[in-house]
Design a protein around this motif. Structure first.
Motif, short mmCIF file in Angstrom:
data_model
loop_
_atom_site.label_atom_id
_atom_site.label_comp_id
_atom_site.label_asym_id
_atom_site.label_seq_id
_atom_site.Cartn_x
_atom_site.Cartn_y
_atom_site.Cartn_z
N TRP A 120 3.20 -9.31 5.27
CA TRP A 120 4.15 -10.10 6.07
C TRP A 120 4.07 -11.57 5.70
O TRP A 120 2.99 -12.08 5.37
N TYR A 140 6.98 1.56 0.66
CA TYR A 140 8.22 1.59 1.43
C TYR A 140 8.12 0.91 2.78
O TYR A 140 9.11 0.68 3.44
N GLY A 141 6.91 0.61 3.23
CA GLY A 141 6.74 0.13 4.59
C GLY A 141 6.65 -1.38 4.69
O GLY A 141 7.02 -2.11 3.79
N MET A 142 6.17 -1.82 5.86
CA MET A 142 6.01 -3.24 6.15
C MET A 142 4.53 -3.58 6.05
O MET A 142 3.86 -3.77 7.07
N ASP A 143 4.02 -3.60 4.84
CA ASP A 143 2.57 -3.72 4.63
C ASP A 143 2.09 -5.16 4.63
O ASP A 143 1.03 -5.46 5.16
N TYR A 171 0.85 -1.20 0.00
CA TYR A 171 0.00 0.00 0.00
C TYR A 171 0.88 1.25 0.00
O TYR A 171 0.58 2.24 -0.65
N SER A 172 2.00 1.19 0.73
CA SER A 172 2.83 2.37 0.93
C SER A 172 4.07 2.40 0.06
O SER A 172 4.71 3.43 -0.02
#
Lengths: 119, 109
Positions: free
Chosen positions: A109, A104-107, A101-102
């Motif tokens: 897992w 760059y993040g940990m969306d 979604y972002s």
């Protein structure tokens, strides 16, 4: 379905090495930052490392800098974590996580792979 | 010791609202709008419920909401349900690294 599947965990002696892998499917792996996050038994989440989409930028937590190396093979949709000079305190479930979604993040897992460092 | 500070526990009755705080510094929470929240049930992988301070991924119920004021981010769970009982973690970008809070165990009474 967006999916991350880790593998390669196991039992290793202190000072030893191990490489864990994470195979991605269901999304365009090559455009997203990817991360490794670990969780020791009964403890909280700890960020370990990240790698930019093309592999040109990598960052590490101070606790693993110089011992761990993150890499990726976008042709194989696979993320790696090479762990050297392992210590007892590195024992944990290692999760790969990535942007979706972002970017760059940990969306999203994976389910995690367990690394145990013990003699 | 975690970089971000969360209360170790929180609780509420079904239907009530609970807010979990996540306090950092101007180098992380206060400096970037990159605060994420995760829900983790026992034995399961974490699940993203809020990203970029207040955005909800598709499929996440709207009784989860996020906000930020200064160096403190907050997660509000409205209309508590039994299935909301879990551990909740915040994380923030901190300039070439990410930092997590220690986690908050939410109990639905």
């Amino acid at each position: 379905e967006v999916k991350l599947v880790e593998s390669g965990g196991g039992l290793v002696q202190p000072g030893g090495s191990l490489r864990v892998s994470c195979v991605a499917s269901g999304f365009t792996f090559s455009v997203y930052w990817m991360h490794w996050v670990r969780q020791a038994p009964g403890k909280g989440l700890v960020w370990v490392s990240r790698i930019q989409s093309d592999g040109s930028i990598t960052n590490y937590a101070d606790s693993v800098k110089g011992r761990f190396t993150i890499s990726r093979d976008n042709a194989k949709n696979t993320l790696y974590l090479q762990m050297n000079s392992l210590r007892a305190e590195d024992s944990a479930v290692y999760y790969c996580a990535g942007g979706y979604y972002s970017n760059y993040g940990m969306d999203v897992w994976g389910q995690g792979t367990t690394v145990t460092v013990s003699s | 010791q975690s970089a971000l500070t969360q209360p170790p526990s929180a609780s509420g009755s079904p239907g009530q609202s609970v807010t979990i705080s996540c306090t950092g510094t101007s180098s992380d929470v206060g400096g970037y709008n990159y605060v994420f929240w995760f829900q983790q049930h026992p034995g399961k992988a974490p699940k993203l419920i809020i990203y970029d301070v207040n955005k909800r991924p598709s499929g996440v119920p709207d009784h989860f909401s996020g906000s930020k004021s200064g160096n403190t981010a907050s997660l509000t769970v409205s209309g508590l349900q039994a299935e909301d009982e879990a551990d909740y973690y915040c994380t923030s970008y901190a300039g070439n690294k990410w930092v997590f809070g220690g986690g908050t165990k939410l109990t639905v009474l």
